[in-house]
Design a protein around this motif. Structure first.
Motif, short mmCIF file in Angstrom:
data_model
loop_
_atom_site.label_atom_id
_atom_site.label_comp_id
_atom_site.label_asym_id
_atom_site.label_seq_id
_atom_site.Cartn_x
_atom_site.Cartn_y
_atom_site.Cartn_z
N PRO A 156 114.46 40.40 52.02
CA PRO A 156 115.60 41.17 51.51
C PRO A 156 115.60 41.28 49.99
O PRO A 156 115.29 40.33 49.27
N ASP A 157 115.96 42.46 49.52
CA ASP A 157 116.27 42.62 48.09
C ASP A 157 117.71 42.18 47.83
O ASP A 157 118.01 41.62 46.78
N LEU A 158 118.59 42.44 48.81
CA LEU A 158 119.99 42.09 48.72
C LEU A 158 120.43 41.51 50.06
O LEU A 158 119.83 41.78 51.10
N LEU A 159 121.52 40.73 50.03
CA LEU A 159 122.12 40.20 51.24
C LEU A 159 123.62 40.45 51.18
O LEU A 159 124.22 40.36 50.11
N VAL A 160 124.21 40.77 52.33
CA VAL A 160 125.66 40.90 52.43
C VAL A 160 126.14 39.88 53.45
O VAL A 160 125.74 39.93 54.62
N GLY A 161 127.00 38.95 53.01
CA GLY A 161 127.54 37.95 53.90
C GLY A 161 128.96 38.27 54.28
O GLY A 161 129.78 38.63 53.43
N SER A 173 126.53 43.33 65.58
CA SER A 173 127.88 43.85 65.39
C SER A 173 128.08 44.49 64.03
O SER A 173 128.84 45.44 63.88
N LEU A 174 127.39 43.99 63.01
CA LEU A 174 127.56 44.56 61.67
C LEU A 174 126.92 45.94 61.58
O LEU A 174 127.45 46.84 60.93
N VAL A 180 115.92 46.74 50.78
CA VAL A 180 116.15 46.12 52.07
C VAL A 180 117.35 45.19 51.93
O VAL A 180 117.37 44.32 51.06
N VAL A 181 118.35 45.41 52.78
CA VAL A 181 119.57 44.62 52.72
C VAL A 181 119.75 43.88 54.04
O VAL A 181 119.80 44.49 55.10
N PHE A 182 119.81 42.55 53.99
CA PHE A 182 120.08 41.74 55.17
C PHE A 182 121.59 41.59 55.34
O PHE A 182 122.30 41.29 54.37
N LEU A 183 122.07 41.77 56.56
CA LEU A 183 123.48 41.60 56.89
C LEU A 183 123.64 40.32 57.70
O LEU A 183 122.95 40.13 58.72
#
Length: 329
Positions: free
Chosen positions: A102-107, A290-291, A15-18
């Protein structure tokens, strides 16, 4: 934010949070969650009280003022920086309450600072203080400018506008979607040229030329302010990908905070660098989703889960996220 080599094992669904930044905000964003979601609402009010103690203003009164709607320009930098932080952090808390973590996050841009708080690496109050001081610094020191999203190919844009050093390509999201950043005069010149040649474009609600050389006027102050955000992550513990470096971050410092605001945004490239990125689920916490829209266009093989939209479908979208990710209701 300093990066480290890729250490996330491949071949596993995550799970990736944007988390996004300036340009995605609008009046009334996530209003249905504020009305209907107890966790979201309580977190928003808690953050608003903390912000009011620091800056003497209510972010909620600004974002949800009667008579202001989606079509009105939502451009007060302090209020929108804090508002983006409030909404994305509160949504993360709401999802966490439902078992979606989240396992990962993208900022992306400001989203990198928000990601640090969502991941629990720094206290929320530290990030809030930083954003208050950052906003004040920008307003005091940066000249007027702005950013425009362009829906065309770069070659076509260069042929039509003939940009010089006064126009910066701040972000390339896909073959036909990028963002320019410049001062007022250069943006006016670009608009006139694009209108004359029917090049689709849209002004972003941003009054400064972020991700351009205009940021350099703040170099010393940004490095000083960034000390509030100092963070060193032990090797192998980072979960946040930077859209500046396309890598996992291991350090937050004054210099890296400056680079986040100054350097180009490489969001699409960052997602494509995540090991086994096609197998992951991407939950977009940004307003307007938007992402997720960028990924749908640039990396259509990815599975995106938008939440916040201008159409007040947040409750339905959260249910979909919970169902898709198998979390508890």
């Amino acid at each position: 934010m300093t990066d480290e080599p890729e250490i996330i094992p491949a071949g596993e669904e995550k799970v990736v949070f944007l988390l996004g930044g300036q340009g995605t905000q609008y009046f009334g964003m996530a209003r249905s969650l504020l009305d209907e979601d107890a966790v979201f609402r309580s977190t928003m009010h808690e953050l608003d009280r903390s912000a009011a103690d620091r800056c003497g203003r209510s972010v909620l009164e600004y974002l949800y003022a009667p008579g202001r709607g989606f079509g009105d320009r939502c451009g007060d930098l302090l209020m929108t920086n804090l508002g983006l932080f409030f909404v994305e952090y509160s949504l993360a808390r709401s999802l966490d309450d439902r078992g979606v973590r989240p396992d990962l996050l993208v900022g992306s841009s400001l989203g990198e600072f928000i990601a640090v708080a969502v991941a629990g690496h720094l206290p929320v109050t530290d990030v809030l203080d930083f954003l208050c001081e950052l906003s004040d610094c920008v307003v005091r020191t940066m000249p007027p400018g702005g950013m425009i999203a362009v829906l065309a190919g770069l070659d076509q844009f260069r042929e039509v506008v003939k940009p010089s050093a006064d126009i910066t390509i701040a972000s390339v999201n896909s073959d036909r979607h990028f963002v320019i950043s410049a001062d007022v005069a250069a943006l006016d010149r670009a608009r006139r040229a694009m209108v004359a040649r029917d090049v689709l474009h849209q002004d972003l609600p941003v009054d400064f030329a972020f991700h351009s050389p205009a940021v350099n006027v703040m170099n010393s102050e940004l490095c000083r302010l960034g000390k509030r955000m100092h963070l060193q992550l032990p090797a192998g513990t980072s979960r946040i990908y930077s859209s500046r470096t396309c890598s996992l971050i291991t350090e937050v410092s004054g210099e890296t905070c400056r680079q986040v605001i100054r350097g180009p945004i490489r969001f699409t490239e960052t997602v494509s660098r995540i090991p086994s990125y096609r197998s992951h689920r991407y939950v977009d916490l940004s307003p307007s989703s938007s992402l997720a829209a960028i990924l749908n266009s640039s990396l259509p093989e990815t599975e995106t889960l938008p939440v916040i939209t201008p159409f007040n479908a947040e409750s339905q979208n959260i249910r979909r996220v919970v169902e898709q990710l198998g979390a508890r209701g």
